[in-house]
Design a protein around this motif. Structure first.
Motif, mmCIF file in Angstrom:
data_model
loop_
_atom_site.group_PDB
_atom_site.id
_atom_site.type_symbol
_atom_site.label_atom_id
_atom_site.label_comp_id
_atom_site.label_asym_id
_atom_site.label_seq_id
_atom_site.Cartn_x
_atom_site.Cartn_y
_atom_site.Cartn_z
ATOM 1 N N LEU A 24 -21.772 -51.368 12.906
ATOM 2 C CA LEU A 24 -20.486 -51.372 12.237
ATOM 3 C C LEU A 24 -20.026 -52.632 11.741
ATOM 4 C CD1 LEU A 24 -18.325 -49.887 10.502
ATOM 5 C CD2 LEU A 24 -17.091 -49.892 12.787
ATOM 6 N N LEU A 25 -20.018 -53.766 12.650
ATOM 7 C CA LEU A 25 -19.496 -54.921 12.517
ATOM 8 C C LEU A 25 -20.444 -55.645 11.470
ATOM 9 C CD1 LEU A 25 -17.253 -57.248 12.843
ATOM 10 C CD2 LEU A 25 -18.661 -58.071 14.975
ATOM 11 N N ALA A 26 -21.704 -55.523 11.443
ATOM 12 C CA ALA A 26 -22.700 -56.350 10.795
ATOM 13 C C ALA A 26 -22.498 -55.661 9.236
ATOM 14 C CB ALA A 26 -24.051 -56.192 11.175
ATOM 15 N N TRP A 27 -22.245 -54.509 9.231
ATOM 16 C CA TRP A 27 -22.026 -53.988 7.791
ATOM 17 C C TRP A 27 -20.860 -54.509 7.341
ATOM 18 C CZ3 TRP A 27 -22.194 -47.856 7.189
ATOM 19 C CH2 TRP A 27 -22.290 -47.650 5.976
ATOM 20 N N ILE A 28 -19.584 -54.555 8.166
ATOM 21 C CA ILE A 28 -18.465 -55.287 7.532
ATOM 22 C C ILE A 28 -18.538 -56.504 7.187
ATOM 23 C CG2 ILE A 28 -16.044 -55.696 8.165
ATOM 24 C CD1 ILE A 28 -15.994 -53.035 10.172
ATOM 25 N N GLU A 29 -19.187 -57.253 7.813
ATOM 26 C CA GLU A 29 -19.373 -58.810 7.822
ATOM 27 C C GLU A 29 -20.206 -59.086 6.395
ATOM 28 O OE1 GLU A 29 -19.764 -60.643 12.292
ATOM 29 O OE2 GLU A 29 -21.565 -59.656 11.346
ATOM 30 N N ARG A 36 -16.291 -62.237 -0.607
ATOM 31 C CA ARG A 36 -15.491 -63.664 -0.554
ATOM 32 C C ARG A 36 -13.920 -63.319 -0.129
ATOM 33 N NH1 ARG A 36 -17.870 -67.287 -5.197
ATOM 34 N NH2 ARG A 36 -19.830 -67.148 -4.255
ATOM 35 N N PHE A 37 -13.858 -62.043 0.965
ATOM 36 C CA PHE A 37 -12.653 -61.627 1.532
ATOM 37 C C PHE A 37 -12.643 -62.562 2.705
ATOM 38 C CE2 PHE A 37 -13.416 -57.331 -0.581
ATOM 39 C CZ PHE A 37 -12.642 -57.461 -1.768
ATOM 40 N N SER A 38 -11.058 -62.835 2.966
ATOM 41 C CA SER A 38 -10.773 -63.351 4.235
ATOM 42 C C SER A 38 -10.444 -61.986 4.990
ATOM 43 C CB SER A 38 -9.876 -64.306 4.376
ATOM 44 O OG SER A 38 -8.534 -63.750 3.704
ATOM 45 N N TYR A 39 -10.676 -61.905 6.271
ATOM 46 C CA TYR A 39 -10.574 -60.645 6.852
ATOM 47 C C TYR A 39 -10.465 -60.954 8.379
ATOM 48 C CZ TYR A 39 -15.552 -60.616 8.477
ATOM 49 O OH TYR A 39 -16.441 -61.247 9.116
ATOM 50 N N GLU A 40 -9.860 -59.954 8.994
ATOM 51 C CA GLU A 40 -10.139 -59.661 10.526
ATOM 52 C C GLU A 40 -10.573 -58.100 10.858
ATOM 53 O OE1 GLU A 40 -6.002 -60.236 12.274
ATOM 54 O OE2 GLU A 40 -5.172 -58.850 11.078
ATOM 55 N N VAL A 41 -11.008 -58.140 11.989
ATOM 56 C CA VAL A 41 -11.453 -56.582 12.392
ATOM 57 C C VAL A 41 -10.745 -56.474 13.629
ATOM 58 C CG1 VAL A 41 -13.226 -54.986 13.232
ATOM 59 C CG2 VAL A 41 -13.567 -56.832 11.071
ATOM 60 N N ARG A 57 -16.295 -57.683 23.233
ATOM 61 C CA ARG A 57 -16.162 -58.709 23.700
ATOM 62 C C ARG A 57 -17.343 -59.809 23.218
ATOM 63 N NH1 ARG A 57 -14.474 -59.214 29.943
ATOM 64 N NH2 ARG A 57 -14.450 -61.476 29.267
ATOM 65 N N SER A 58 -18.483 -59.290 23.197
ATOM 66 C CA SER A 58 -19.523 -60.142 22.827
ATOM 67 C C SER A 58 -19.518 -60.189 21.260
ATOM 68 C CB SER A 58 -21.025 -59.542 23.312
ATOM 69 O OG SER A 58 -21.202 -58.290 22.629
ATOM 70 N N LEU A 59 -18.979 -59.007 20.513
ATOM 71 C CA LEU A 59 -18.861 -59.329 19.188
ATOM 72 C C LEU A 59 -17.880 -60.335 18.773
ATOM 73 C CD1 LEU A 59 -18.910 -55.591 18.141
ATOM 74 C CD2 LEU A 59 -20.784 -57.418 17.888
ATOM 75 N N ASN A 63 -18.156 -63.785 16.623
ATOM 76 C CA ASN A 63 -17.344 -63.899 15.243
ATOM 77 C C ASN A 63 -16.032 -63.839 15.664
ATOM 78 O OD1 ASN A 63 -15.845 -63.182 13.025
ATOM 79 N ND2 ASN A 63 -17.499 -61.721 12.221
ATOM 80 N N PRO A 64 -15.084 -64.747 15.295
ATOM 81 C CA PRO A 64 -13.792 -65.032 15.909
ATOM 82 C C PRO A 64 -13.015 -64.188 15.058
ATOM 83 C CG PRO A 64 -14.541 -66.970 14.418
ATOM 84 C CD PRO A 64 -15.880 -66.242 14.798
ATOM 85 N N CYS A 65 -13.296 -63.681 14.015
ATOM 86 C CA CYS A 65 -12.683 -62.538 12.934
ATOM 87 C C CYS A 65 -12.399 -61.320 13.828
ATOM 88 C CB CYS A 65 -13.343 -62.160 11.676
ATOM 89 S SG CYS A 65 -13.265 -63.673 10.432
#
Length: 165
Positions: A24-29, A36-41, A57-59, A63-65
């Motif tokens: 899911l995170l890889a798809w979102i990234e 070119r969106f700035s984002y947070e998850v 925690r590992s994600l 990725n600091p987002c």
């Protein structure tokens, strides 16, 4: 946008979803980078008893987002969404389920509808469900009853994919 005020906050309440979170995170990234969106998850772990928290925690380390909230026990999706909204810093908040049935590819259009067309809320609709019939039939009944009672012509009241101003 500044780092403290991303374009989009993506709130993902979850319970025992360790296997789907990296995908899911890889798809979102990918979607965020392409647009070119700035984002947070914001992952909200609703008291999972699998390895979801360790995966989150590992994600975050990679990725600091990625931000996270962890409940000590299971409080339910509503509590997870509430805490996710409280933590969100984005101009637009997108909610989605962690089970990969909500497509991050829909985010740019949801964002556009809020920011360009002026909607305060845009709701997704799962046209094809991958749930067992024991879940889809009660859902169809609920949605039909909710449409009738509320007068709101919404196909899927419980779809997790939504955008909010």
């Amino acid at each position: 946008m500044s780092e403290n005020n991303p374009n989009i906050s993506i709130v993902v309440p979850l319970y025992n979803e360790e296997e789907s979170l990296p995908e899911l995170l890889a798809w979102i990234e990918r979607v965020m980078a392409e647009n070119r969106f700035s984002y947070e998850v914001i992952f909200v772990d609703d008291g999972s008893n699998d390895r979801s928290w360790e995966v989150i925690r590992s994600l975050h380390d990679a990725n600091p987002c990625v931000r996270a909230i962890r409940f000590r026990r299971n409080y339910g999706k509503s509590a997870g969404l509430y805490c996710g909204f409280e933590a969100a810093r984005g101009d637009v908040v997108i909610t989605m389920d962690a089970d990969l049935q909500d497509s991050p590819d829909e985010i740019p259009e949801l964002y556009r509808m809020v920011t360009e067309e002026g909607y305060d809320l845009v709701s997704g609709w799962k046209k094809r469900r991958f749930d067992p019939v024991g879940k889809t039939l009660p859902s169809k009944f609920f949605n039909g009853t909710a449409r009738l009672a509320s007068g709101i012509k919404l196909h899927d009241f419980n779809c997790g994919l939504k955008a909010y101003r």
